[in-house]
Design an enzyme around this catalytic site. Structure first.
Site, mmCIF file in Angstrom:
data_model
loop_
_atom_site.group_PDB
_atom_site.id
_atom_site.type_symbol
_atom_site.label_atom_id
_atom_site.label_comp_id
_atom_site.label_asym_id
_atom_site.label_seq_id
_atom_site.Cartn_x
_atom_site.Cartn_y
_atom_site.Cartn_z
ATOM 1 C CE LYS A 45 7.107 0.041 -4.829
ATOM 2 N NZ LYS A 45 7.184 -0.850 -3.652
ATOM 3 N NE ARG A 93 7.623 2.456 1.846
ATOM 4 C CZ ARG A 93 6.876 1.436 1.419
ATOM 5 N NH1 ARG A 93 7.368 0.232 1.348
ATOM 6 N NH2 ARG A 93 5.653 1.648 1.041
ATOM 7 N NE ARG A 120 -3.505 0.248 -3.584
ATOM 8 C CZ ARG A 120 -2.216 0.351 -3.273
ATOM 9 N NH1 ARG A 120 -1.303 -0.058 -4.127
ATOM 10 N NH2 ARG A 120 -1.838 0.876 -2.131
ATOM 11 N NE ARG A 176 -3.248 -1.492 0.586
ATOM 12 C CZ ARG A 176 -1.975 -1.479 0.252
ATOM 13 N NH1 ARG A 176 -1.509 -2.302 -0.648
ATOM 14 N NH2 ARG A 176 -1.150 -0.619 0.827
ATOM 15 N NE ARG A 212 0.509 4.011 1.599
ATOM 16 C CZ ARG A 212 -0.232 3.204 0.853
ATOM 17 N NH1 ARG A 212 -1.546 3.293 0.895
ATOM 18 N NH2 ARG A 212 0.325 2.324 0.091
HETATM 19 P P1 AMP Z 1 3.511 -1.078 0.908
HETATM 20 O O1 AMP Z 1 2.585 -2.218 0.739
HETATM 21 O O2 AMP Z 1 4.916 -1.380 0.484
HETATM 22 O O3 AMP Z 1 2.995 0.193 0.282
HETATM 23 O O4 AMP Z 1 3.624 -0.798 2.472
HETATM 24 C C1 AMP Z 1 2.475 -0.468 3.239
HETATM 25 C C2 AMP Z 1 2.895 0.268 4.511
HETATM 26 O O5 AMP Z 1 3.777 -0.551 5.291
HETATM 27 C C3 AMP Z 1 3.662 1.543 4.277
HETATM 28 O O6 AMP Z 1 2.813 2.643 4.049
HETATM 29 C C4 AMP Z 1 4.445 1.680 5.577
HETATM 30 O O7 AMP Z 1 3.632 2.144 6.621
HETATM 31 C C5 AMP Z 1 4.788 0.238 5.884
HETATM 32 N N1 AMP Z 1 6.098 -0.159 5.301
HETATM 33 C C6 AMP Z 1 6.323 -1.095 4.330
HETATM 34 N N2 AMP Z 1 7.631 -1.209 4.060
HETATM 35 C C7 AMP Z 1 8.260 -0.314 4.869
HETATM 36 C C8 AMP Z 1 9.612 0.062 5.062
HETATM 37 N N3 AMP Z 1 10.620 -0.504 4.342
HETATM 38 N N4 AMP Z 1 9.892 1.023 5.981
HETATM 39 C C9 AMP Z 1 8.914 1.589 6.707
HETATM 40 N N5 AMP Z 1 7.629 1.295 6.565
HETATM 41 C C10 AMP Z 1 7.276 0.345 5.669
#
Ligand code: AMP
Length: 185
Positions: free
Chosen positions: A13, A88, A127, A129, A140
């Protein structure tokens, strides 16, 4: 153009979001990037968020909603934006609806990148990370299934949802995404 981009972790994404925002000259708003920047800068919000991120759990809605509310005020959002990783949860989606209703700027479309779950685990594990240990990855994916997937019905009922196949090359997926988004450009 106001777009929500939804897809499970590991679906690619972020890469697509960056390219799409560039193509349509709109802001790319990634809550994951914002939270990682806050964590790395050791702000209060960043340190609080890290407790959840490092466990593969969602950061509490109130924190995220406050961050997005402030971000949408910035001038680069005037032309439009692509929301990547927000909302989310249903609570976040309702808060977004309220913010946009107050501004009189409704969403144009919600684009879902569809990738089967067994494919995701392998991609995430490859990945590298630091937050990508097997247990955190599993968590996740659970958070996506339980808290984020209900948004597909939420936006489907509102006639906003468009789904594209997330399997293929970066170029192929980009083509599919633009085939949908060009209608709103
Ligand atoms: P991402 O890079 O979008 O996968 O986000 C990494 C982490 O940030 C996620 O696993 C959540 O812990 C947190 N996170 C990002 N966006 C949100 C959101 N809209 N609501 C809650 N947690 C978020």
């Amino acid at each position: 153009m106001r777009i929500v981009f939804i897809g499970p972790p590991g679906a690619g994404k972020g890469t697509q979001a960056e390219r799409l925002a560039e193509k349509y000259r709109i802001a790319h708003l990634s809550t994951g990037d914002m939270l990682r920047a806050a964590r790395d800068a050791r702000t209060e919000v960043g340190c609080e968020a890290d407790k959840y991120m490092s466990a593969g759990q969602l950061v509490p809605d109130a924190i995220i909603i406050r961050i997005i509310q402030a971000r949408l005020e910035e001038p680069d959002c005037q032309r439009g934006y692509l929301l990547d990783g927000f909302p989310r949860t249903i609570t976040q989606a309702e808060a977004l609806d309220e913010m946009l209703a107050q501004r009189g700027t409704p969403l144009d479309v919600v684009l879902e990148l569809d990738v089967p779950e067994d494919e995701l685990f392998n991609r995430l594990a490859g990945r590298g990370r630091t937050d990508d240990t097997p247990e955190v990855i599993r968590q996740r994916l659970v958070a996506y299934r339980e808290q984020t997937q209900p948004l597909l019905d939420y936006y489907g009922e509102r006639g906003l949802l468009k789904t594209i196949d997330g399997l293929g090359t970066i170029e192929e997926i980009f083509e599919r995404a633009t085939a949908v988004l060009n209608d709103y450009a």
